[in-house]
Structures are given as structure tokens and as C-alpha cells.
Design a protein around this motif. Structure first.
Motif, PDB file in Angstrom:
ATOM      1  N   THR A 203      40.408  34.066 -24.341  1.00  0.00           N
ATOM      2  CA  THR A 203      39.933  35.436 -24.537  1.00  0.00           C
ATOM      3  C   THR A 203      38.607  35.412 -25.278  1.00  0.00           C
ATOM      4  OG1 THR A 203      42.196  36.316 -24.643  1.00  0.00           O
ATOM      5  CG2 THR A 203      40.458  37.665 -25.623  1.00  0.00           C
ATOM      6  N   ARG A 204      37.625  36.168 -24.805  1.00  0.00           N
ATOM      7  CA  ARG A 204      36.365  36.292 -25.546  1.00  0.00           C
ATOM      8  C   ARG A 204      36.637  37.018 -26.862  1.00  0.00           C
ATOM      9  NH1 ARG A 204      31.339  36.699 -23.003  1.00  0.00           N
ATOM     10  NH2 ARG A 204      31.025  38.749 -23.949  1.00  0.00           N
ATOM     11  N   ILE A 205      35.985  36.564 -27.918  1.00  0.00           N
ATOM     12  CA  ILE A 205      36.240  37.155 -29.232  1.00  0.00           C
ATOM     13  C   ILE A 205      35.929  38.647 -29.243  1.00  0.00           C
ATOM     14  CG2 ILE A 205      35.422  37.183 -31.636  1.00  0.00           C
ATOM     15  CD1 ILE A 205      35.325  34.137 -31.537  1.00  0.00           C
ATOM     16  N   SER A 206      34.893  39.066 -28.548  1.00  0.00           N
ATOM     17  CA  SER A 206      34.565  40.498 -28.525  1.00  0.00           C
ATOM     18  C   SER A 206      35.682  41.321 -27.882  1.00  0.00           C
ATOM     19  CB  SER A 206      33.249  40.727 -27.775  1.00  0.00           C
ATOM     20  OG  SER A 206      33.359  40.292 -26.428  1.00  0.00           O
ATOM     21  N   ASP A 207      36.475  40.690 -26.997  1.00  0.00           N
ATOM     22  CA  ASP A 207      37.562  41.410 -26.338  1.00  0.00           C
ATOM     23  C   ASP A 207      38.752  41.647 -27.256  1.00  0.00           C
ATOM     24  OD1 ASP A 207      36.139  41.611 -23.995  1.00  0.00           O
ATOM     25  OD2 ASP A 207      37.044  39.832 -23.071  1.00  0.00           O
ATOM     26  N   LEU A 208      38.762  41.028 -28.438  1.00  0.00           N
ATOM     27  CA  LEU A 208      39.830  41.291 -29.397  1.00  0.00           C
ATOM     28  C   LEU A 208      39.809  42.741 -29.869  1.00  0.00           C
ATOM     29  CD1 LEU A 208      39.671  38.066 -31.649  1.00  0.00           C
ATOM     30  CD2 LEU A 208      41.128  38.507 -29.656  1.00  0.00           C
ATOM     31  N   ASP A 209      38.654  43.405 -29.717  1.00  0.00           N
ATOM     32  CA  ASP A 209      38.533  44.794 -30.178  1.00  0.00           C
ATOM     33  C   ASP A 209      39.452  45.748 -29.417  1.00  0.00           C
ATOM     34  OD1 ASP A 209      36.591  43.870 -31.876  1.00  0.00           O
ATOM     35  OD2 ASP A 209      34.906  44.550 -30.658  1.00  0.00           O
ATOM     36  N   ARG A 210      39.906  45.345 -28.249  1.00  0.00           N
ATOM     37  CA  ARG A 210      40.759  46.253 -27.447  1.00  0.00           C
ATOM     38  C   ARG A 210      42.199  46.272 -27.934  1.00  0.00           C
ATOM     39  NH1 ARG A 210      43.679  43.226 -23.580  1.00  0.00           N
ATOM     40  NH2 ARG A 210      42.933  41.071 -23.345  1.00  0.00           N
ATOM     41  N   PHE A 211      42.570  45.332 -28.831  1.00  0.00           N
ATOM     42  CA  PHE A 211      43.939  45.304 -29.346  1.00  0.00           C
ATOM     43  C   PHE A 211      44.084  46.322 -30.466  1.00  0.00           C
ATOM     44  CE2 PHE A 211      43.444  41.141 -27.412  1.00  0.00           C
ATOM     45  CZ  PHE A 211      44.637  40.992 -26.728  1.00  0.00           C
ATOM     46  N   GLN A 212      45.075  47.186 -30.353  1.00  0.00           N
ATOM     47  CA  GLN A 212      45.323  48.206 -31.355  1.00  0.00           C
ATOM     48  C   GLN A 212      46.406  47.723 -32.324  1.00  0.00           C
ATOM     49  OE1 GLN A 212      43.443  50.993 -31.534  1.00  0.00           O
ATOM     50  NE2 GLN A 212      42.328  50.083 -29.812  1.00  0.00           N
ATOM     51  N   PRO A 213      46.150  47.776 -33.635  1.00  0.00           N
ATOM     52  CA  PRO A 213      47.129  47.253 -34.598  1.00  0.00           C
ATOM     53  C   PRO A 213      48.458  47.985 -34.590  1.00  0.00           C
ATOM     54  CG  PRO A 213      45.383  48.479 -35.724  1.00  0.00           C
ATOM     55  CD  PRO A 213      44.948  48.311 -34.295  1.00  0.00           C
ATOM     56  N   ASP A 214      48.488  49.255 -34.113  1.00  0.00           N
ATOM     57  CA  ASP A 214      49.741  50.005 -34.106  1.00  0.00           C
ATOM     58  C   ASP A 214      50.437  49.963 -32.743  1.00  0.00           C
ATOM     59  OD1 ASP A 214      47.841  51.472 -32.771  1.00  0.00           O
ATOM     60  OD2 ASP A 214      48.340  53.384 -33.705  1.00  0.00           O
TER      61      ASP A 214
END
Length: 233
Positions: free
Chosen positions: A152-163
Motif C-alpha cells: 500500500t502506498r503510504i499516502s493511501d493510508l489516509d483513506r482508513f477511518q479510525p472509527d
């Protein structure tokens, strides 16, 4: 009811192991525990079997009530040597212990559903006490080899929602830019991430690794929690 009372040393008074679902009549002395009331039994009578109460579904720390029969759904983050494992439930972490289960690292990244009693005065509070294997279900298993996950590209981690209800591990491939006893940072050509490594991990700036961990994103801060790594091939 809306709550529960902790019955201390019940097995000793009744002189046999009690089972989940048994209905009992207890006489004794009430005392104040760290959270809620504790009943020290003097007499106890087994009345038979009864239907369990409907569990509450708690997803935030403020919703857990001591002694409450509770259902929890989430993804296992880590397993300790003493058998306690951590589960991510939406945006909070809950500890789980079940004396009737043997747990190991294969449980990590599994989506699970459990029912048990909440203890808020335990060291690992909130702690879900699961009294029987029948109240524990694996709904989705994680990969046997987490390094088999796609990159996974690191920038794509932004799509994960903590809740989100189920956040599983991901894998990134990146280069170490900084590391000390408390923080390690890695970067690929799309962005940077802070990594929470296990104790004893040795990394140096310039080393390139494959890293698997659970994405936690808050604002501009990206983190991979409970991370494991190996040199990139």
C-alpha cells in the motif's frame, strides 16, 4: 437489568464451578469496589438455568459499564503472553480475557465477535471477561503470512477511518528516515509514516523495509501500530 454486581469468591462458597447462564440466589455483604459494588457471599443456592440478558453493544470507552453483559465486535491487534489480547472496537481499544481459550499470534488481525462481562476495575480496563468458548466467534481470519499482503502506498493510508468497524493490517515498503527508542519514521515516494515497532527492533536510517501494521490516521499524522518488519527484497 442496567448493571451488574461482582460476586467475589462465589465458587469457593458454592464449592463447585459455576457456569455462564446458571441462576443463583446469593446472600452476603455488599462492599464498595473500585468501580460499582462487590458482594461477598455467605450463602448461595443454585436455582437452575435462565436465559442470558440481551447484551449491550458498546463501541466507546464511555459506554462500557462495570458488570454489564456486553457484546463486542472488532479486530484483534495484539496477544500477550498472559493470554490477554487487545481488540480494536471502532475508535477504542478493549482488553479481552477468557480462561477457557488458548490464544496465540494467529489470532492477530482476525475479526471477532464476543460476549462477556465488562470489568472496569481491572489493570487492563476496560476488560471483557469471556466465560466460555461458545461466546467467542472468529468472523474473518487474517492472512497466515501478513507479508503476503499487497503493498500500500503510504499516502493511501489516509483513506482508513479510525472509527471504522474493521481495520485490518496493511503492508508498506519504505525507507527509514529516523529512529530512536520512542519513534521510527519511514517514507516512500508518496509520503511518510510513524511506525510503532516491537521492543528490540533494530533499524537505521537508510534501511529499506517491508512493514505490516494497523493504520491509525489522525489529521496529518499517519501511524502503523503493532508493526512488524523485514528487509525489503
Amino acid at each position: 437489568g442496567s448493571g451488574g454486581v461482582c460476586v467475589a469468591d462465589a465458587d469457593r462458597v458454592f464449592q463447585r464451578a459455576l457456569e455462564v447462564g446458571q441462576r443463583i440466589q446469593v446472600g452476603g455483604a455488599l462492599s464498595a469496589g473500585q468501580v460499582g459494588l462487590k458482594l461477598v457471599p455467605i450463602t448461595m443456592e443454585l436455582l437452575g438455568w435462565a436465559s442470558l440478558p440481551l447484551p449491550i453493544r458498546a463501541e466507546k470507552d464511555s459506554e462500557y459499564r462495570d458488570g454489564q453483559w456486553t457484546e463486542v465486535e472488532g479486530v484483534v491487534r495484539s496477544v500477550r503472553a498472559d493470554g490477554i489480547f487487545k481488540v480494536n472496537v471502532s475508535d477504542s481499544i478493549i482488553s479481552v480475557w477468557s480462561p477457557g481459550m488458548s490464544v496465540d499470534e494467529s489470532l492477530v488481525d482476525c475479526a471477532v465477535r464476543m460476549r462477556g462481562v465488562i470489568s472496569r476495575d481491572a489493570r487492563d480496563a476496560p476488560l471483557l471477561l469471556v466465560g466460555s468458548r461458545q461466546f467467542f466467534k472468529i468472523e474473518e481470519r487474517g492472512p497466515k503470512n501478513p507479508f503476503s499482503l499487497p503493498v500500500t502506498r503510504i499516502s493511501d493510508l489516509d483513506r482508513f477511518q479510525p472509527d471504522a468497524p474493521r481495520v485490518h493490517r496493511v503492508k508498506v515498503e519504505a525507507t527509514v528516515t529516523y529512529s530512536d527508542e520512542s519513534s521510527t519514521f519511514l517514507q516512500d515516494n508518496s509520503g511518510a509514516v510513524r511506525v510503532q515497532l516491537h521492543a528490540g527492533s533494530i533499524v537505521r536510517p537508510g534501511d529499506r523495509f517491508e512493514v505490516v501494521g494497523f493504520p491509525d490516521v489522525s489529521g496529518s499524522v499517519r501511524t502503523l501500530a503493532e508493526a512488524s518488519l523485514r528487509p525489503a527484497g
